[in-house]
Design an enzyme around this catalytic site. Structure first.
Site, PDB file in Angstrom:
ATOM      1  N   GLY A  47      12.325  26.553  39.415  1.00  0.00           N
ATOM      2  CA  GLY A  47      13.258  25.439  39.352  1.00  0.00           C
ATOM      3  C   GLY A  47      14.131  25.375  40.582  1.00  0.00           C
ATOM      4  O   GLY A  47      14.221  26.339  41.361  1.00  0.00           O
ATOM      5  N   GLN A  52      21.731  23.151  45.325  1.00  0.00           N
ATOM      6  CA  GLN A  52      21.196  24.281  46.097  1.00  0.00           C
ATOM      7  C   GLN A  52      20.759  23.882  47.504  1.00  0.00           C
ATOM      8  O   GLN A  52      20.502  24.744  48.340  1.00  0.00           O
ATOM      9  CB  GLN A  52      20.016  24.929  45.353  1.00  0.00           C
ATOM     10  CG  GLN A  52      20.449  25.612  44.070  1.00  0.00           C
ATOM     11  CD  GLN A  52      19.299  26.294  43.365  1.00  0.00           C
ATOM     12  OE1 GLN A  52      18.523  25.646  42.677  1.00  0.00           O
ATOM     13  NE2 GLN A  52      19.154  27.594  43.567  1.00  0.00           N
ATOM     14  N   CYS A  97      18.095  33.899  41.557  1.00  0.00           N
ATOM     15  CA  CYS A  97      18.432  32.551  42.011  1.00  0.00           C
ATOM     16  C   CYS A  97      18.133  32.430  43.503  1.00  0.00           C
ATOM     17  O   CYS A  97      18.435  33.342  44.276  1.00  0.00           O
ATOM     18  CB  CYS A  97      19.915  32.289  41.752  1.00  0.00           C
ATOM     19  SG  CYS A  97      20.460  30.644  42.234  1.00  0.00           S
ATOM     20  N   LEU A  98      17.568  31.290  43.892  1.00  0.00           N
ATOM     21  CA  LEU A  98      17.284  31.055  45.310  1.00  0.00           C
ATOM     22  C   LEU A  98      18.569  31.109  46.139  1.00  0.00           C
ATOM     23  O   LEU A  98      18.532  31.422  47.326  1.00  0.00           O
ATOM     24  CB  LEU A  98      16.643  29.673  45.500  1.00  0.00           C
ATOM     25  CG  LEU A  98      15.284  29.443  44.830  1.00  0.00           C
ATOM     26  CD1 LEU A  98      14.897  27.983  44.958  1.00  0.00           C
ATOM     27  CD2 LEU A  98      14.230  30.337  45.436  1.00  0.00           C
ATOM     28  N   HIS A 139      19.589  27.236  33.409  1.00  0.00           N
ATOM     29  CA  HIS A 139      19.964  27.759  34.733  1.00  0.00           C
ATOM     30  C   HIS A 139      20.234  26.594  35.697  1.00  0.00           C
ATOM     31  O   HIS A 139      21.216  26.594  36.435  1.00  0.00           O
ATOM     32  CB  HIS A 139      18.826  28.668  35.247  1.00  0.00           C
ATOM     33  CG  HIS A 139      19.054  29.269  36.596  1.00  0.00           C
ATOM     34  ND1 HIS A 139      19.239  30.624  36.789  1.00  0.00           N
ATOM     35  CD2 HIS A 139      19.132  28.709  37.839  1.00  0.00           C
ATOM     36  CE1 HIS A 139      19.430  30.869  38.080  1.00  0.00           C
ATOM     37  NE2 HIS A 139      19.353  29.724  38.744  1.00  0.00           N
ATOM     38  N   GLU A 140      19.349  25.587  35.657  1.00  0.00           N
ATOM     39  CA  GLU A 140      19.490  24.450  36.581  1.00  0.00           C
ATOM     40  C   GLU A 140      20.703  23.582  36.249  1.00  0.00           C
ATOM     41  O   GLU A 140      21.439  23.154  37.138  1.00  0.00           O
ATOM     42  CB  GLU A 140      18.226  23.589  36.585  1.00  0.00           C
ATOM     43  CG  GLU A 140      16.985  24.272  37.110  1.00  0.00           C
ATOM     44  CD  GLU A 140      17.204  25.055  38.382  1.00  0.00           C
ATOM     45  OE1 GLU A 140      18.117  24.739  39.174  1.00  0.00           O
ATOM     46  OE2 GLU A 140      16.463  26.031  38.592  1.00  0.00           O
ATOM     47  N   HIS A 143      23.784  24.872  37.595  1.00  0.00           N
ATOM     48  CA  HIS A 143      24.002  24.529  39.009  1.00  0.00           C
ATOM     49  C   HIS A 143      24.720  23.189  39.139  1.00  0.00           C
ATOM     50  O   HIS A 143      25.600  23.020  39.991  1.00  0.00           O
ATOM     51  CB  HIS A 143      22.674  24.445  39.766  1.00  0.00           C
ATOM     52  CG  HIS A 143      22.149  25.775  40.233  1.00  0.00           C
ATOM     53  ND1 HIS A 143      22.875  26.610  41.055  1.00  0.00           N
ATOM     54  CD2 HIS A 143      20.966  26.412  40.017  1.00  0.00           C
ATOM     55  CE1 HIS A 143      22.163  27.701  41.315  1.00  0.00           C
ATOM     56  NE2 HIS A 143      21.000  27.617  40.692  1.00  0.00           N
TER      57      HIS A 143
HETATM   58 ZN   LIG Z   1      19.594  29.137  40.790  1.00  0.00          ZN
END
Ligand SMILES: [Zn+2]
Lengths: 168, 170
Positions: A47, A52, A97-98, A139-140, A143
């Protein structure tokens, strides 16, 4: 089209709440393509959310359909203005997480959620989802609300509250 | 040239030990890496990876260790990078307390490829019927099914849950 730059915490843009999408135009579609390309360039990312890449709009992508160990899923999900309308159960799982390289940790999420969102044609969809896909969506959406999984870390000592999948 | 050391400090638990020790390290420009610190019984145990300019850490910490009656042990740590390993299995074990439970469980799971990254145990229950609780995070080097199969050899009365960890990246 281009792979966008993923921003990393402590960049404070990751802690800001994103704005709803109100204009559904070609520029939005172009951005969605670039966001997906960016997700695919990340190692094994299921995702990605617009904040991000430094864009404070309520847009996220989730796709858990291509995991090595398959899980229940609704395929490729492009979510605009997503909202969780119902939560059920709790489950602990490990997340990374990225935007937070080189760290994974345990987070408690709802086991089952009901989600509604718009597509790029402004149409609304709503469905229920569970487990890993529900976790990825939560999670998304975090963000989009300026939250990171770091805000929800739990100690390993909560282990006994996990559901049993194997009993000797 | 900076180097990593692993400090182990143990002493009777009292308030503000962590603050006292880490302040001395910070004032000497020692950087903290991974740390693990916890109360165990009536003691407090600290393990800290510290990056520093080849300082004499024993001398540096001598005063604070004296004040707080802490035992100090120092190892050079050869691992210069982040030593984080990703667990792919979570195991919880509990049962009536008896001797040898940790040895039995870890021994059997080791033969089935379990590499332990993190293990904690605790005592609970009542004084006359104590129970033992263990949580493990590790890597199933031969797969989770191998662990599940091997776990059948563990004695009756030991409850065991083996849960694969599928880390989410997003
Ligand atoms: Zn993340």
């Amino acid at each position: 089209m281009a792979v966008l730059e993923i921003i990393h915490y402590p960049d404070q843009r990751l802690k800001q709440e994103s704005e709803p999408v109100t204009v559904f135009d070609q520029a939005l579609k172009d951005f969605l393509s670039e966001l997906e390309e960016t997700r695919l360039s990340g190692p094994g990312a299921v995702g990605i959310a617009a904040p991000q890449v430094g864009v404070a709009k309520r847009i996220a992508i989730v796709d858990v359909s291509k995991l090595k160990k398959p899980v229940d899923n609704h395929g490729y999900l492009l979510m605009i203005n997503p909202e969780i309308t119902h939560w059920e159960g709790m489950e602990k799982g490990r997340e990374g997480c990225l935007s937070v390289p080189d760290f994974t940790g345990n987070v408690i999420r709802a086991e089952k959620i009901k989600i509604r969102f718009q597509n790029s044609e402004q149409q609304w969809t709503e469905f229920e989802t569970t487990g890993y896909e529900a976790r990825a969506i939560q999670h998304e959406i975090d963000h989009l609300d300026g939250m990171l999984f770091l805000d929800r870390l739990v100690s390993r000592r909560t282990d006994l509250f996990e559901r049993k999948v194997y009993k000797k | 040239m900076k180097k990593w050391s692993l400090l182990t400090l143990v002493g009777a638990d009292q308030q503000a030990i962590v603050a006292a020790v880490t302040r001395v390290l910070a004032e000497a420009d020692c950087e903290l890496g991974e740390t693990s610190m916890m109360r165990m019984g009536g003691s407090f145990a600290m393990m800290l990876r510290v990056r520093h300019e080849n300082q004499d850490l024993a001398t540096l910490l001598k005063e604070v260790c004296g004040q707080l009656s802490l035992h100090l042990h120092i190892d050079d740590d050869v691992d210069t990078a982040s030593s984080a390993m990703e667990p792919d299995v979570n195991i919880t074990v509990y049962g009536a307390d008896r001797s040898g439970i940790v040895a039995e469980v870890t021994g059997i799971l080791a033969t089935a490829g379990l590499n332990i990254i993190d293990l904690e145990t605790a005592m609970a229950g009542t004084a006359d019927k104590p129970i033992y609780i263990m949580t493990i995070e590790g890597q199933a080097l031969q797969g989770v099914d191998a662990l599940t199969e091997a776990a059948k050899m563990i004695s009756d009365g030991v409850e065991l849950n083996i849960i694969p960890i599928q880390t989410l990246r997003a």
